[in-house]
Design a protein around this motif. Structure first.
Motif, PDB file in Angstrom:
ATOM      1  N   TRP A  16      -9.788 -10.740  13.835  1.00 19.80           N
ATOM      2  CA  TRP A  16     -10.233  -9.413  13.404  1.00 19.80           C
ATOM      3  C   TRP A  16     -11.469  -9.560  12.535  1.00 19.80           C
ATOM      4  N   ARG A  17     -12.514  -8.809  12.854  1.00 22.65           N
ATOM      5  CA  ARG A  17     -13.760  -8.886  12.089  1.00 22.65           C
ATOM      6  C   ARG A  17     -13.645  -8.201  10.737  1.00 22.65           C
ATOM      7  N   HIS A  18     -12.849  -7.154  10.662  1.00 24.96           N
ATOM      8  CA  HIS A  18     -12.710  -6.391   9.422  1.00 24.96           C
ATOM      9  C   HIS A  18     -11.228  -6.273   9.094  1.00 24.96           C
ATOM     10  N   PRO A  19     -10.826  -6.635   7.904  1.00 21.78           N
ATOM     11  CA  PRO A  19      -9.403  -6.564   7.561  1.00 21.78           C
ATOM     12  C   PRO A  19      -8.942  -5.118   7.367  1.00 21.78           C
ATOM     13  N   LEU A  20      -7.628  -4.952   7.364  1.00 23.85           N
ATOM     14  CA  LEU A  20      -7.056  -3.659   7.013  1.00 23.85           C
ATOM     15  C   LEU A  20      -7.314  -3.391   5.548  1.00 23.85           C
ATOM     16  N   ARG A  21      -7.517  -2.127   5.224  1.00 23.38           N
ATOM     17  CA  ARG A  21      -7.741  -1.749   3.821  1.00 23.38           C
ATOM     18  C   ARG A  21      -6.763  -0.643   3.447  1.00 23.38           C
ATOM     19  N   PHE A  22      -6.089  -0.845   2.340  1.00 26.79           N
ATOM     20  CA  PHE A  22      -5.190   0.173   1.796  1.00 26.79           C
ATOM     21  C   PHE A  22      -6.030   1.313   1.245  1.00 26.79           C
ATOM     22  N   LYS A  23      -5.678   2.546   1.631  1.00 25.06           N
ATOM     23  CA  LYS A  23      -6.402   3.707   1.110  1.00 25.06           C
ATOM     24  C   LYS A  23      -5.589   4.431   0.041  1.00 25.06           C
ATOM     25  N   ARG A  24      -4.349   4.821   0.386  1.00 25.59           N
ATOM     26  CA  ARG A  24      -3.521   5.555  -0.569  1.00 25.59           C
ATOM     27  C   ARG A  24      -2.102   5.665  -0.047  1.00 25.59           C
ATOM     28  N   LEU A  25      -1.171   5.944  -0.966  1.00 24.25           N
ATOM     29  CA  LEU A  25       0.181   6.279  -0.557  1.00 24.25           C
ATOM     30  C   LEU A  25       0.193   7.723  -0.098  1.00 24.25           C
ATOM     31  N   ARG A  26       0.940   8.005   0.947  1.00 22.86           N
ATOM     32  CA  ARG A  26       1.047   9.368   1.462  1.00 22.86           C
ATOM     33  C   ARG A  26       2.391   9.940   1.041  1.00 22.86           C
ATOM     34  N   LEU A  27       2.426  10.484  -0.160  1.00 18.91           N
ATOM     35  CA  LEU A  27       3.666  11.041  -0.680  1.00 18.91           C
ATOM     36  C   LEU A  27       4.031  12.367  -0.017  1.00 18.91           C
ATOM     37  N   ASP A  28       3.082  12.948   0.744  1.00 12.91           N
ATOM     38  CA  ASP A  28       3.330  14.196   1.463  1.00 12.91           C
ATOM     39  C   ASP A  28       3.945  13.954   2.845  1.00 12.91           C
ATOM     40  N   VAL A  29       4.114  12.696   3.237  1.00 10.86           N
ATOM     41  CA  VAL A  29       4.659  12.332   4.547  1.00 10.86           C
ATOM     42  C   VAL A  29       5.895  11.464   4.324  1.00 10.86           C
ATOM     43  N   THR A  30       6.942  11.748   5.092  1.00  9.88           N
ATOM     44  CA  THR A  30       8.141  10.911   4.991  1.00  9.88           C
ATOM     45  C   THR A  30       8.118   9.849   6.085  1.00  9.88           C
ATOM     46  N   VAL A  31       8.940   8.858   5.936  1.00  7.22           N
ATOM     47  CA  VAL A  31       9.050   7.783   6.924  1.00  7.22           C
ATOM     48  C   VAL A  31       9.472   8.349   8.277  1.00  7.22           C
ATOM     49  N   ASP A  32      10.287   9.387   8.277  1.00  9.01           N
ATOM     50  CA  ASP A  32      10.746  10.000   9.533  1.00  9.01           C
ATOM     51  C   ASP A  32       9.625  10.733  10.269  1.00  9.01           C
ATOM     52  N   ASP A  33       8.537  11.094   9.573  1.00  7.14           N
ATOM     53  CA  ASP A  33       7.397  11.766  10.202  1.00  7.14           C
ATOM     54  C   ASP A  33       6.501  10.810  10.979  1.00  7.14           C
ATOM     55  N   VAL A  34       6.635   9.517  10.742  1.00  7.84           N
ATOM     56  CA  VAL A  34       5.757   8.511  11.352  1.00  7.84           C
ATOM     57  C   VAL A  34       6.437   7.935  12.586  1.00  7.84           C
ATOM     58  N   PRO A  35       5.753   7.959  13.748  1.00  6.63           N
ATOM     59  CA  PRO A  35       6.373   7.371  14.952  1.00  6.63           C
ATOM     60  C   PRO A  35       6.530   5.856  14.803  1.00  6.63           C
ATOM     61  N   ARG A  36       7.532   5.322  15.444  1.00 10.41           N
ATOM     62  CA  ARG A  36       7.739   3.873  15.428  1.00 10.41           C
ATOM     63  C   ARG A  36       6.622   3.181  16.193  1.00 10.41           C
TER      64      ARG A  36
END
Length: 54
Positions: free
Chosen positions: A24-44
């Motif tokens: 990978w030429r560019h690493p992943l970068r942490f932007k922010r925690l999404r406290l407005d989204v629950t784990v159940d809202d994110v697809p597997r």
């Protein structure tokens, strides 16, 4: 390997660019925690719109 249970959702920035060696030429970068989204809202992994487009 240890299985984990996700509790929080984080927003990241990622680039899909890979060099000739397969690195990978560019690493992943942490932007922010999404406290407005629950784990159940994110697809597997491998499900949802992004998987269908790939």
């Amino acid at each position: 390997m240890r299985l984990v249970r996700p509790d929080l959702v984080a927003e990241i920035s990622a680039d899909r660019a890979v060099d000739r060696g397969g690195v990978w030429r560019h690493p992943l970068r942490f932007k922010r925690l999404r406290l407005d989204v629950t784990v159940d809202d994110v697809p597997r992994f491998g499900e949802g719109r992004a998987a269908a487009a790939g």
